[in-house]
Design a protein around this motif. Structure first.
Motif, PDB file in Angstrom:
ATOM      1  N   SER A 136       0.829  -1.204   0.000  1.00 18.16           N
ATOM      2  CA  SER A 136       0.000   0.000   0.000  1.00 18.16           C
ATOM      3  C   SER A 136       0.867   1.260   0.000  1.00 18.16           C
ATOM      4  N   ILE A 137       0.218   2.367  -0.345  1.00 17.22           N
ATOM      5  CA  ILE A 137       0.917   3.658  -0.406  1.00 17.22           C
ATOM      6  C   ILE A 137       1.429   4.082   0.973  1.00 17.22           C
ATOM      7  N   CYS A 138       0.711   3.677   2.044  1.00 18.31           N
ATOM      8  CA  CYS A 138       1.158   4.022   3.414  1.00 18.31           C
ATOM      9  C   CYS A 138       2.518   3.408   3.710  1.00 18.31           C
ATOM     10  N   VAL A 139       2.671   2.115   3.362  1.00 19.89           N
ATOM     11  CA  VAL A 139       3.926   1.408   3.654  1.00 19.89           C
ATOM     12  C   VAL A 139       5.066   1.976   2.817  1.00 19.89           C
ATOM     13  N   ILE A 140       4.787   2.308   1.559  1.00 18.46           N
ATOM     14  CA  ILE A 140       5.829   2.848   0.671  1.00 18.46           C
ATOM     15  C   ILE A 140       6.354   4.171   1.216  1.00 18.46           C
ATOM     16  N   TYR A 141       5.435   5.098   1.520  1.00 13.00           N
ATOM     17  CA  TYR A 141       5.854   6.402   2.046  1.00 13.00           C
ATOM     18  C   TYR A 141       6.526   6.251   3.407  1.00 13.00           C
ATOM     19  N   LEU A 160      10.674  13.325  10.103  1.00 20.10           N
ATOM     20  CA  LEU A 160      10.479  12.225   9.152  1.00 20.10           C
ATOM     21  C   LEU A 160      10.276  10.890   9.857  1.00 20.10           C
ATOM     22  N   MET A 161      10.970  10.694  10.975  1.00 19.49           N
ATOM     23  CA  MET A 161      10.778   9.449  11.736  1.00 19.49           C
ATOM     24  C   MET A 161       9.338   9.353  12.247  1.00 19.49           C
ATOM     25  N   ILE A 207      -2.041  14.300   1.282  1.00 19.03           N
ATOM     26  CA  ILE A 207      -2.143  15.552   2.044  1.00 19.03           C
ATOM     27  C   ILE A 207      -1.095  15.570   3.156  1.00 19.03           C
ATOM     28  N   ILE A 208      -0.921  14.432   3.842  1.00 17.81           N
ATOM     29  CA  ILE A 208       0.107  14.356   4.897  1.00 17.81           C
ATOM     30  C   ILE A 208       1.497  14.544   4.298  1.00 17.81           C
ATOM     31  N   PHE A 209       1.709  13.977   3.102  1.00 17.42           N
ATOM     32  CA  PHE A 209       2.999  14.140   2.424  1.00 17.42           C
ATOM     33  C   PHE A 209       3.270  15.622   2.142  1.00 17.42           C
ATOM     34  N   MET A 210       2.252  16.340   1.644  1.00 16.61           N
ATOM     35  CA  MET A 210       2.400  17.779   1.403  1.00 16.61           C
ATOM     36  C   MET A 210       2.672  18.534   2.700  1.00 16.61           C
TER      37      MET A 210
END
Length: 572
Positions: A2-7, A64-65, A90-93
């Protein structure tokens, strides 16, 4: 995958790399400036500058951690959400805006990150799209807008120096009149973002956001941006501004600690504890120790993120109930979560050898050694006692007694993804304080105090814990009889009426803006201004176009008319 694990994996790897690099920069005393000149206009150079030193890189590694753990946590917490990818983006931004703010020694790029934080935080607060989250988002956006305007005005004042790279000017122009104005504006901007009095009401209101967002916002990103900005601008702050800042920070700490003892919403109690710790950071910064403020900022980020994750797991398991009166005996239902929750709470109180102890105890001893008046000194220690009071109260309501939840319930601690992310952070809560004290403090602090002042922090902590336990056992809020006590409790529990005043102020500003837009921008200004000017210019331009297109005809007509008039006068 999933995108969560990748990020999450991506952020984790970068965080570890930045931490190693920050240690290398710290031990070798390196600072790197990356400068790209975009254009020069009237002796003002427009540059994109990035600053990499040990402080910015260490702060980025912590952000980042925590972000990586929050994104991994969100995989299970936001499992039923149809727009999970949008939430993660949105969290990434949000995190990228914070990164830009951290590494910018330039006011313009700081404003980009600063405004990015404000805009994306609004999107996150209104994420659930209901009336309450809309109102909370509006208070958040309007309050942060004050800080944005202050930064914009300071950018215009910085034109006096020919560049916006403020780090080059702070020491040289400390007593300059323009720099005093700039520093005052920056302090107001930092107060709005870090929710100091009188801008405190948006912080508990922002709890309308999903819990992973609260964990990120209240630990290392949005609310710490103001403290970080003040650390960078510290060299140009004069003594009068620092005195006012000290008073405001201490009052914020006291007000938040008092309000948390009256609150029953689990997330709001933890939010008010964030407000209390922000007041502590601002106070110690105003006393002149930026390194200690930064140290507490990092340790606070660790245990506050863990606290919110535990609270989110409890809320998730209890079917989205947040009232602590529904809880009780949770340690039987959710043993691992409660262990992590209690460790984080004890770290918040300054329990020995946890992360919060190393920074908080050092701050209190530093204050005891400083030359400050008795008012500030007493409020500092009362606020420390209040922290223990609301923490014991929270632990009492959630851990002791019988479960006050629904008669038929199926509470099961099966959220392994959430637990994994909490375990990583609670490990850092255990070892982070001592590790940072060895790394960050190049010269150890030598504290020399009388015995009574030395154990003052321990005394007020134990007293606060005892009072908090006894008040919780008495259920004092149910035994209030007199109207005066009720009114005073309403005053203390409502953050000294600040949310009400903020709502009135914001509604007044919005109504005034709507009226001006309707009556002025689209009314008289349209008639006397843009639209009328447009019509006048169109008429005159059409007239001149006819004139210039037919100038030969007009010339001949005028000649004929002149001859006719000449003949007429001759006949007369």
């Amino acid at each position: 995958m999933s995108i969560c694990v990748i990020y999450s994996f991506f952020f984790f790897i970068i965080s570890v790399s930045l931490f190693m690099m920050s240690l290398y920069f710290l031990f070798n005393d390196y600072s790197f400036f990356f400068e790209l000149e975009l254009l020069t206009l009237n002796y003002n150079s427009f540059e994109m500058v990035l600053l990499f030193d040990w402080m910015s890189m260490l702060f980025m590694s912590f952000v980042l951690m925590i972000s990586s753990m929050v994104m991994y946590y969100s995989k299970e917490y936001m499992l039923g959400d149809l727009n999970l990818n949008r939430f993660i983006m949105i969290i990434f931004m949000f995190v990228m805006s914070m990164m830009l703010m951290i590494i910018s020694p330039n006011l313009v790029s700081i404003l980009l990150g600063w405004d990015g934080l404000g805009l994306v935080s609004y999107c996150l607060v209104i994420y659930y799209q209901n009336v309450k989250s809309s109102a909370a988002g509006m208070i958040t956006a309007m309050t942060n807008r004050i800080g944005d305007v202050m930064l914009l005005m300071s950018i215009s004042w910085m034109l006096n120096y020919g560049s916006w790279n403020f780090l080059f000017y702070l020491d040289f122009y400390k007593s300059d009149y323009y720099m005093m104005i700039i520093s005052l504006m920056v302090v107001i901007a930092a107060m709005t973002k870090s929710a100091q009095i009188p801008f405190s009401s948006w912080l508990p209101a922002a709890m309308a956001a999903p819990t992973p967002v609260s964990s990120l916002v209240h630990s290392s990103t949005l609310v710490t941006a103001g403290v970080y900005l003040l650390i960078r601008f510290f060299n140009c702050l004069n003594s009068s501004i620092l005195s006012v800042l000290l008073f405001i920070g201490v009052m914020t700490m006291f007000m938040a600690g008092l309000g948390a003892n009256y609150e029953y919403d689990l997330k709001k109690i933890i939010a008010l504890s964030t407000l209390s710790q922000l007041g502590l950071m601002i106070s110690i910064l105003a006393l002149g120790d930026t390194l200690l403020a930064f140290y507490h900022l990092l340790t606070h980020a660790l245990f506050k993120a863990t606290l919110f994750m535990c609270a989110g797991n409890m809320i998730h398991t209890m079917g989205n109930f947040q009232d602590i009166r529904y809880m009780g005996n949770m340690v039987v239902q959710m043993p691992l979560t409660c262990v992590i929750f209690n460790i984080s709470n004890l770290s918040l109180c300054g329990f020995p050898f946890l992360a919060g102890f190393y920074s908080k105890d050092l701050i209190l001893e530093f204050i005891s050694m400083d030359f400050i008046n008795i008012y500030i000194y007493i409020l500092f220690f009362i606020s420390t006692g209040l922290t223990m009071m609301y923490t014991i109260r929270l632990m009492y309501y959630s851990m002791i007694g019988s479960l006050n939840f629904l008669s038929l319930n199926s509470m099961l601690e099966s959220s392994f993804i959430m637990l994994k992310s909490m375990f990583i952070l609670v490990f850092l809560v255990n070892v982070g304080g001592s590790m940072l004290s060895w790394l960050v403090m190049k010269t150890p602090y030598f504290i020399c105090l009388p015995f009574f002042m030395k154990i003052m922090a321990l005394i007020v902590t134990v007293l606060g814990g005892l009072i908090g336990y006894n008040l919780s056992k008495m259920k004092l809020s149910y035994t209030i009889k007199s109207l005066n006590n009720l009114m005073s409790s309403l005053f203390f529990s409502s953050m000294w009426n600040m949310p009400m005043l903020s709502v009135y102020f914001n509604s007044y500003v919005l109504k005034t803006g709507s009226y001006l837009y309707k009556e002025m921008d689209q009314g008289w200004y349209e008639y006397f201004g843009s639209q009328n000017l447009y019509n006048k210019y169109m008429m005159s331009s059409k007239f001149y176009q006819v004139l210039f297109s037919n100038n030969l005809k007009i010339y001949l007509i005028l000649v004929v008319a002149w001859i006719f008039m000449l003949i007429l006068f001759m006949i007369i």
